[in-house]
Scaffold this active site. Structure first.
Site, PDB file in Angstrom:
ATOM      1  CG  ASP A  54      49.996  17.202  37.504  1.00 34.88           C
ATOM      2  OD1 ASP A  54      50.019  16.648  36.500  1.00 34.88           O
ATOM      3  OD2 ASP A  54      48.389  15.677  37.706  1.00 34.88           O
ATOM      4  CB  ILE A  55      44.464  16.236  39.888  1.00 39.15           C
ATOM      5  CG1 ILE A  55      44.186  16.059  38.678  1.00 39.15           C
ATOM      6  CG2 ILE A  55      43.599  17.631  39.787  1.00 39.15           C
ATOM      7  CD1 ILE A  55      42.948  15.723  38.484  1.00 39.15           C
ATOM      8  CG  HIS A  88      50.732  19.150  29.224  1.00 38.91           C
ATOM      9  ND1 HIS A  88      49.804  18.970  28.378  1.00 38.91           N
ATOM     10  CD2 HIS A  88      50.981  18.552  30.067  1.00 38.91           C
ATOM     11  CE1 HIS A  88      49.387  17.211  28.885  1.00 38.91           C
ATOM     12  NE2 HIS A  88      50.520  17.576  29.598  1.00 38.91           N
ATOM     13  CD  GLU A 131      48.478   9.545  30.887  1.00 42.46           C
ATOM     14  OE1 GLU A 131      47.917  10.360  31.579  1.00 42.46           O
ATOM     15  OE2 GLU A 131      48.975   8.771  30.933  1.00 42.46           O
ATOM     16  CB  VAL A 132      45.542  16.387  28.957  1.00 43.59           C
ATOM     17  CG1 VAL A 132      44.693  17.163  28.588  1.00 43.59           C
ATOM     18  CG2 VAL A 132      45.174  14.979  29.846  1.00 43.59           C
ATOM     19  CG  HIS A 159      54.307  17.542  33.241  1.00 39.32           C
ATOM     20  ND1 HIS A 159      53.373  16.613  33.785  1.00 39.32           N
ATOM     21  CD2 HIS A 159      54.211  17.339  31.484  1.00 39.32           C
ATOM     22  CE1 HIS A 159      52.440  16.467  33.386  1.00 39.32           C
ATOM     23  NE2 HIS A 159      52.676  16.185  32.551  1.00 39.32           N
TER      24      HIS A 159
HETATM   25  P1  AMP Z   1      50.571  13.690  30.276  1.00 41.58           P
HETATM   26  O1  AMP Z   1      49.297  14.687  29.138  1.00 41.58           O
HETATM   27  O2  AMP Z   1      51.100  12.731  29.167  1.00 41.58           O
HETATM   28  O3  AMP Z   1      51.274  14.916  30.345  1.00 41.58           O
HETATM   29  O4  AMP Z   1      49.547  13.589  31.683  1.00 41.58           O
HETATM   30  C1  AMP Z   1      48.621  14.977  31.568  1.00 41.58           C
HETATM   31  C2  AMP Z   1      48.864  15.539  33.217  1.00 41.58           C
HETATM   32  O5  AMP Z   1      47.813  15.926  33.287  1.00 41.58           O
HETATM   33  C3  AMP Z   1      48.958  14.150  34.099  1.00 41.58           C
HETATM   34  O6  AMP Z   1      50.187  14.354  35.007  1.00 41.58           O
HETATM   35  C4  AMP Z   1      47.816  14.230  35.107  1.00 41.58           C
HETATM   36  O7  AMP Z   1      47.623  13.922  36.181  1.00 41.58           O
HETATM   37  C5  AMP Z   1      47.394  15.553  34.314  1.00 41.58           C
HETATM   38  N1  AMP Z   1      45.573  16.208  34.793  1.00 41.58           N
HETATM   39  C6  AMP Z   1      44.871  15.169  34.055  1.00 41.58           C
HETATM   40  N2  AMP Z   1      43.902  16.306  35.082  1.00 41.58           N
HETATM   41  C7  AMP Z   1      43.601  16.960  35.184  1.00 41.58           C
HETATM   42  C8  AMP Z   1      42.960  18.007  35.884  1.00 41.58           C
HETATM   43  N3  AMP Z   1      42.047  17.747  35.851  1.00 41.58           N
HETATM   44  N4  AMP Z   1      43.553  19.335  36.649  1.00 41.58           N
HETATM   45  C9  AMP Z   1      44.889  19.514  36.995  1.00 41.58           C
HETATM   46  N5  AMP Z   1      45.647  18.428  36.170  1.00 41.58           N
HETATM   47  C10 AMP Z   1      45.200  17.334  35.813  1.00 41.58           C
END
Ligand code: AMP
Length: 140
Positions: free
Chosen positions: A34-35, A103, A98-99, A105
């Site tokens: 995670d970035i 996924h 958010e994405v 964590h």
């Molecule tokens: P969520 O959808 O709430 O689980 O959050 C999305 C996660 O993706 C967050 O922890 C971000 O830090 C992570 N994230 C977003 N863009 C990237 C990326 N390009 N590479 C790695 N992690 C990412």
């Protein structure tokens, strides 16, 4: 439910259109750092095939992702000498997602520690160093 968006950031990582610190992959799943890590070693595990989250994932996608989550949980525990591991997973915006590509964590934890607040980018060198530790633990 909204359709899967092929332009989401994790789909771009899967197509290698944007970089990621990859630590593990097999035919069905990918794990990368995670970035914006909320703990050292904060990892994400995704299926290689499209689905938004748990609500539209197939049993096969879920099974493959969970096997990789378990494998990587052991690896981060070893790599960071962690006392425990926290798993987080969010579904749809109202659920904190958010994405919109499924996924999980994986967060290594130590007795008494607190997760860092979300939204702070880590230094690339730090992320690469943590990824190298996890790759080494996987190789043991
Ligand atoms: P969520 O959808 O709430 O689980 O959050 C999305 C996660 O993706 C967050 O922890 C971000 O830090 C992570 N994230 C977003 N863009 C990237 C990326 N390009 N590479 C790695 N992690 C990412």
């Amino acid at each position: 439910m909204t359709a899967y968006d092929r332009e989401n950031i994790f789909a771009k990582i899967l197509r290698a259109e944007i970089p990621a610190a990859r630590v593990y992959e097999d035919d069905d799943t990918l794990a990368f750092m995670d970035i914006m890590p909320r703990a050292d070693g904060h990892l994400l595990v995704i299926p290689k095939t499209p689905c938004r989250n748990v609500l539209d994932a197939s049993p096969q996608q879920l099974a493959a992702v969970m096997l990789t989550v378990q494998r990587l949980s052991h690896a981060v525990r070893k790599a960071f000498d962690a006392d425990g591991v926290t798993l987080q997973q969010f579904n749809e915006a109202a659920g904190g997602q958010e994405v919109f590509h499924l996924h999980f964590h994986i967060l290594p934890r130590h007795e008494g520690d607190k997760l860092r607040p979300p939204g702070k980018m880590a230094e690339r060198e730090q992320i690469e160093a943590d990824a190298a530790k996890i790759r080494a633990a996987l190789a043991l």
